[in-house]
Design an enzyme around this catalytic site. Structure first.
Site, PDB file in Angstrom:
ATOM      1  N   GLY A  28     -10.878 -29.344 -25.213  1.00 25.62           N
ATOM      2  CA  GLY A  28     -11.037 -30.249 -24.074  1.00 25.62           C
ATOM      3  C   GLY A  28     -10.991 -31.678 -24.575  1.00 25.62           C
ATOM      4  CG  HIS A  74     -17.329 -23.828 -27.382  1.00 23.27           C
ATOM      5  ND1 HIS A  74     -17.769 -24.855 -28.176  1.00 23.27           N
ATOM      6  CD2 HIS A  74     -16.519 -24.405 -26.451  1.00 23.27           C
ATOM      7  CE1 HIS A  74     -17.254 -26.002 -27.737  1.00 23.27           C
ATOM      8  NE2 HIS A  74     -16.496 -25.757 -26.700  1.00 23.27           N
ATOM      9  CG  ASP A 121     -33.005 -43.778 -12.231  1.00 20.25           C
ATOM     10  OD1 ASP A 121     -33.602 -44.034 -13.301  1.00 20.25           O
ATOM     11  OD2 ASP A 121     -33.142 -42.719 -11.613  1.00 20.25           O
ATOM     12  CE1 TYR A 129     -16.659 -31.454 -21.095  1.00 18.96           C
ATOM     13  CE2 TYR A 129     -16.553 -32.489 -23.257  1.00 18.96           C
ATOM     14  CZ  TYR A 129     -16.347 -31.400 -22.441  1.00 18.96           C
ATOM     15  OH  TYR A 129     -15.821 -30.258 -22.961  1.00 18.96           O
ATOM     16  CE  LYS A 176     -17.637 -27.953 -20.370  1.00 18.88           C
ATOM     17  NZ  LYS A 176     -17.062 -27.053 -21.398  1.00 18.88           N
ATOM     18  N   GLY A 207     -14.369 -27.754 -29.336  1.00 17.81           N
ATOM     19  CA  GLY A 207     -15.191 -28.387 -30.367  1.00 17.81           C
ATOM     20  C   GLY A 207     -14.463 -29.412 -31.215  1.00 17.81           C
ATOM     21  CD  GLU A 212     -12.145 -21.119 -24.256  1.00 14.07           C
ATOM     22  OE1 GLU A 212     -13.248 -21.667 -24.473  1.00 14.07           O
ATOM     23  OE2 GLU A 212     -12.046 -19.964 -23.838  1.00 14.07           O
TER      24      GLU A 212
HETATM   25  C1  LIG Z   1     -16.685 -27.102 -22.613  1.00 17.23           C
HETATM   26  C2  LIG Z   1     -15.948 -25.962 -23.109  1.00 17.23           C
HETATM   27  C3  LIG Z   1     -14.780 -26.155 -23.857  1.00 17.23           C
HETATM   28  C4  LIG Z   1     -14.262 -27.501 -24.307  1.00 17.23           C
HETATM   29  O1  LIG Z   1     -14.985 -27.988 -25.369  1.00 17.23           O
HETATM   30  P1  LIG Z   1     -14.550 -29.315 -26.180  1.00 17.23           P
HETATM   31  O2  LIG Z   1     -15.629 -29.458 -27.169  1.00 17.23           O
HETATM   32  O3  LIG Z   1     -14.496 -30.432 -25.193  1.00 17.23           O
HETATM   33  O4  LIG Z   1     -13.254 -29.057 -26.806  1.00 17.23           O
HETATM   34  C5  LIG Z   1     -14.082 -25.019 -24.239  1.00 17.23           C
HETATM   35  N1  LIG Z   1     -14.501 -23.790 -23.911  1.00 17.23           N
HETATM   36  C6  LIG Z   1     -15.615 -23.576 -23.176  1.00 17.23           C
HETATM   37  C7  LIG Z   1     -16.002 -22.190 -22.828  1.00 17.23           C
HETATM   38  C8  LIG Z   1     -16.377 -24.659 -22.763  1.00 17.23           C
HETATM   39  O5  LIG Z   1     -17.495 -24.434 -22.069  1.00 17.23           O
END
Ligand SMILES: *Cc1c(COP(=O)(O)O)cnc(C)c1O
Length: 404
Positions: free
Chosen positions: A270, A194, A351, A379, A65, A234, A268
């Protein structure tokens, strides 16, 4: 493997070029007016090397995501990461790159039924839950799923606190949910959490890993054999940040609470992988000069309002959704020696919340000049909408010669 990247034009960087020179070249080419991104593949590859070096026990499952561009997914699948998907669409996207279903975790604790059926049909069997209803749904729709219980364990300081929406209480709710799962005959294999995106409290990982140990032991008392610990996302990813401190806390907590090497540790990330890889260039298409008179002194001063062609409904969504998120504009032209004015920067839509920077000193710029924003990979594109039918910026991909 599909080769979306090679279908696009990849600028190969040589010793004379870098991200900045590529941005200049594109921005100053004829008729270039639309905002655009430059994505540096080498930056993603370097992040992966850092991850492997700092967190050798932790297998990264990239959180789709955060940035679902094919280029990102393709580079990461080549590097061999797993993927954290949160929907049928994300699962389909990742599977289309020939990633094996066992390299995917469906890490959304509250899933629409059709998405669970889809996961079952393609063999994505690992998924998370944090509530009773989900267990009953799973029992009916995917009785062979391998479930991971998501507990809540928030950092005291983070950009987004995901615990407001997800995660059961490890002490009060988790034991009850595990007893229910056991009575339904559901296969629970581990724990996830998380601590919050943009975590600024490394010790949060210590607390969460210690809570996970407690859940592992409780599960053992019910007859489960937990073997997966998912430490979530995170980790910071901006230029100039480092995961050293977080990695130290994680590694020592794993040594203390999970010394058994047969427990599979996954994460996880991101933001960490993509944030600094993307740089955005926006064009100034309009300018308003507003003169204000100080009521007491009678002095006048001019404020400049710059209107650029991307805003909070596009790439800068974080400015609305995330408290205190600040972006830093860098003029592409060299303005050394010029006078600075109090200025604000606005997005292109009708807007009034579409403001990118509220108050900043900037040199006097002209219509057609460019502003560059670093650290725009997380994001941004994955949330951008085309509100007012303003287009979402195109991405140009660059790679160092040796990375490519
Ligand atoms: C958004 C999300 C992530 C990614 O988080 P980051 O802070 O961008 O690393 C990982 N796991 C879950 C379940 C999430 O919702």
């Amino acid at each position: 493997m599909k080769t979306a990247i090679s279908e696009e034009r990849v600028h190969i960087l040589d010793s004379q070029s870098n991200v900045w020179s590529v941005i200049s070249e594109i921005a100053l080419s004829d008729n270039q007016e639309d905002a655009f991104y430059v994505c540096d593949v080498g930056d993603i590859v370097r992040k992966h090397k850092t991850w492997k070096a700092k967190l050798p026990r932790v297998e990264p499952y990239y959180a789709v995501k955060c940035n679902h561009s094919l280029a990102v997914l393709e580079v990461l699948s080549t590097l061999g990461t797993g993927f954290d998907c949160a929907s049928k669409g994300e699962i389909e996207k990742v599977l289309s790159l020939d990633v094996r279903p066992d390299r995917i975790i469906f890490a959304l604790p509250t899933k629409p039924a059709s998405h669970i059926r889809h996961a079952a049909s393609v063999g994505v069997s690992r998924m998370t839950f944090d509530n009773e209803t989900e267990l009953h749904k799973l029992k009916k729709l995917y009785p062979n799923a391998e479930m991971v219980i998501r507990i809540r364990s928030d950092a005291t300081d983070a950009q987004f606190i995901l615990g407001r929406k997800f995660g059961c209480d490890p002490e009060t709710e988790a034991p009850e949910l595990l007893r229910l799962a056991k009575s339904l005959g559901i296969n629970v294999i581990g724990v996830s959490f998380h601590v919050g995106s943009g975590c600024r409290e490394p010790e949060a990982f210590q607390r969460a890993i210690s809570s996970s140990r407690y859940i592992f032991d409780y599960a053992t008392s019910l007859g489960y054999n937990f073997h997966v610990l998912d430490i979530g996302g995170g980790y910071p990813g901006e230029h100039g940040t480092s995961i050293d401190k977080i990695a130290d806390v994680i590694n020592s907590s794993l040594d203390k609470y999970f010394p058994d090497p047969s427990v599979e540790i996954i994460a996880e990330p991101g933001t960490f992988y993509v944030c600094s890889a993307y740089t955005l260039a926006c064009n100034i298409h309009s300018i308003r000069n507003v003169t204000e008179t100080d009521a007491e002194t009678g002095n006048t001063k001019t404020r400049k309002m710059y209107y650029i062609n991307d805003g909070v409904f596009g790439s800068f969504n974080c400015i609305i959704s995330c408290d205190n998120h600040v972006v830093v504009p860098i003029p592409l032209k060299d303005y050394t020696g010029s006078k600075y004015h109090p200025s604000s920067i606005w997005g292109p839509t009708c807007d009034c919340v579409d403001q990118v920077v509220e108050n900043i000193l900037l040199p006097e710029m002209m219509v057609g000049d460019w502003l560059v924003f670093k650290d725009m990979g997380a994001y941004t594109l994955s949330i951008a909408s085309s509100f007012n039918s303003f287009p979402i910026p195109k991405v140009h991909i660059v790679a160092d010669k040796n990375v490519w």
